[in-house]
Motif scaffolding. Structure first.
Motif, PDB file in Angstrom:
ATOM      1  N   ILE A 190     -82.973  -3.534 -13.447  1.00  0.00           N
ATOM      2  CA  ILE A 190     -82.685  -3.296 -14.855  1.00  0.00           C
ATOM      3  C   ILE A 190     -83.952  -3.191 -15.693  1.00  0.00           C
ATOM      4  CG2 ILE A 190     -82.429  -5.741 -15.491  1.00  0.00           C
ATOM      5  CD1 ILE A 190     -80.106  -4.833 -17.340  1.00  0.00           C
ATOM      6  N   TYR A 191     -84.975  -3.957 -15.302  1.00  0.00           N
ATOM      7  CA  TYR A 191     -86.195  -3.948 -16.100  1.00  0.00           C
ATOM      8  C   TYR A 191     -86.964  -2.637 -15.920  1.00  0.00           C
ATOM      9  CZ  TYR A 191     -84.862  -8.770 -16.483  1.00  0.00           C
ATOM     10  OH  TYR A 191     -84.144  -9.914 -16.731  1.00  0.00           O
ATOM     11  N   LYS A 192     -86.874  -2.060 -14.734  1.00  0.00           N
ATOM     12  CA  LYS A 192     -87.481  -0.749 -14.518  1.00  0.00           C
ATOM     13  C   LYS A 192     -86.748   0.309 -15.339  1.00  0.00           C
ATOM     14  CE  LYS A 192     -88.836  -2.104  -9.857  1.00  0.00           C
ATOM     15  NZ  LYS A 192     -88.626  -1.903  -8.396  1.00  0.00           N
ATOM     16  N   HIS A 193     -85.422   0.178 -15.420  1.00  0.00           N
ATOM     17  CA  HIS A 193     -84.648   1.118 -16.227  1.00  0.00           C
ATOM     18  C   HIS A 193     -84.982   0.975 -17.713  1.00  0.00           C
ATOM     19  CE1 HIS A 193     -82.609   2.218 -12.678  1.00  0.00           C
ATOM     20  NE2 HIS A 193     -81.727   1.219 -12.634  1.00  0.00           N
ATOM     21  N   MET A 194     -85.478  -0.203 -18.101  1.00  0.00           N
ATOM     22  CA  MET A 194     -85.874  -0.432 -19.489  1.00  0.00           C
ATOM     23  C   MET A 194     -87.269   0.136 -19.775  1.00  0.00           C
ATOM     24  SD  MET A 194     -84.439  -4.319 -19.880  1.00  0.00           S
ATOM     25  CE  MET A 194     -85.169  -4.655 -21.480  1.00  0.00           C
ATOM     26  N   GLY A 195     -87.918   0.656 -18.738  1.00  0.00           N
ATOM     27  CA  GLY A 195     -89.192   1.329 -18.947  1.00  0.00           C
ATOM     28  C   GLY A 195     -90.423   0.580 -18.503  1.00  0.00           C
ATOM     29  N   MET A 196     -90.254  -0.584 -17.875  1.00  0.00           N
ATOM     30  CA  MET A 196     -91.416  -1.338 -17.407  1.00  0.00           C
ATOM     31  C   MET A 196     -92.087  -0.642 -16.223  1.00  0.00           C
ATOM     32  SD  MET A 196     -90.570  -5.398 -17.431  1.00  0.00           S
ATOM     33  CE  MET A 196     -90.106  -6.286 -18.910  1.00  0.00           C
ATOM     34  N   GLN A 200     -96.403  -4.007 -15.297  1.00  0.00           N
ATOM     35  CA  GLN A 200     -95.777  -4.771 -16.383  1.00  0.00           C
ATOM     36  C   GLN A 200     -94.692  -5.697 -15.843  1.00  0.00           C
ATOM     37  OE1 GLN A 200     -94.566  -1.389 -18.742  1.00  0.00           O
ATOM     38  NE2 GLN A 200     -96.177  -1.716 -20.266  1.00  0.00           N
ATOM     39  N   TYR A 201     -93.942  -5.213 -14.873  1.00  0.00           N
ATOM     40  CA  TYR A 201     -92.867  -6.018 -14.294  1.00  0.00           C
ATOM     41  C   TYR A 201     -93.436  -7.228 -13.555  1.00  0.00           C
ATOM     42  CZ  TYR A 201     -88.522  -7.075 -11.763  1.00  0.00           C
ATOM     43  OH  TYR A 201     -87.410  -7.687 -11.258  1.00  0.00           O
TER      44      TYR A 201
END
Length: 255
Positions: A190-196, A200-201
């Motif tokens: 989900i965090y990759k889908h948020m653009g991280m 950054q992740y």
């Protein structure tokens, strides 16, 4: 927590918490309707479920919960015969400051995280009443706590928690239980889908050691195990609950 002979719908089953939950239900003998938009990822979940239980009966349904809720429930009942458990897991997260976000952002998040849950619950409820089944909604610690630049997501999850409590009261006379789990940071896409970015992740996960009391982030299976508990007869006297699965994050008060 045997679910032998029971029929379960898991939305957002193509990755993350949904995929892990589908696998755990498969292990326990449930018939599982796997609902997701990404066909390739859904097939991967199907493979994982069969690896966990080669006798499991699966029903992959390629669908968008914002427009296909009625079809998801109808297809499940038509093909698997009944419905015992609805897991409303599909959700999206988007960041944005109130000065920058657009109305489309608000509508997109609320349509997926709240309106789709309303529709699935509405269409599933008559079938769950027949089986005296249960609903588990996947909310978030963001429904319990406030975070800058996440106003719409936090609002959607807080509303989902209230929806859970209200529907628990609506369906209690029919012996249908309704509960939510509220995960903290869980290792998913989900965090990759948020653009991280990858970097950054990695930094985000490192920072989370300080924001979760147990000093780590969670695994999808840890949330799945709690979902199965709330869906099972082991939790027969629990309804209208919001259960944090967040390593203690909801209890922390940073200075």
């Amino acid at each position: 927590m045997s679910f032998a002979g029971r029929v379960v719908i898991v939305t957002g089953a193509s990755s993350g918490i949904g995929a892990a939950t589908a696998v755990e239900f498969a292990k326990q003998g449930a018939k599982v309707a796997l609902v997701g938009r990404n066909e390739a990822n859904l097939k991967a979940t199907e493979t994982s479920c069969k690896a966990a239980n080669n006798k499991v009966e699966l029903l992959p349904i390629i669908a968008d919960v914002t427009v296909d809720a009625e079809r998801v429930v109808k297809e499940t009942v038509d093909k698997l015969g009944q419905l015992d458990v609805l897991v409303n897991n599909a959700g999206i997260a988007e960041t944005g400051h109130i000065l920058d976000i657009e109305v489309e952002h608000f509508d997109r998040v609320l349509n997926t995280n709240l309106r789709a849950v309303f529709l699935l619950t509405k269409y599933a409820a008559p079938h769950l009443i027949k089986t005296q089944g249960s609903i588990v909604n996947v909310s978030s610690v963001a429904g319990l706590r406030s975070f800058a630049n996440l106003s719409v997501y936090c609002t959607s999850k807080a509303a989902l928690d209230q929806f859970t409590r209200c529907i628990a009261l609506d369906l209690a006379p029919h012996k249908v239980r309704v509960n939510s789990v509220n995960p903290g940071v869980i290792i998913t896409d989900i965090y990759k889908h948020m653009g991280m970015t990858k970097e950054q992740y990695a930094k985000f996960l490192e920072d989370c050691k300080a924001t979760h009391a147990l000093g780590r982030v969670g695994e999808a299976k840890e949330v799945a195990d709690s979902i199965l508990f709330l869906a099972s007869d082991k939790s027969s006297f629990i309804t209208g609950a919001t259960l944090p699965i967040d390593g203690g994050r909801h209890a922390m008060c940073p200075r």
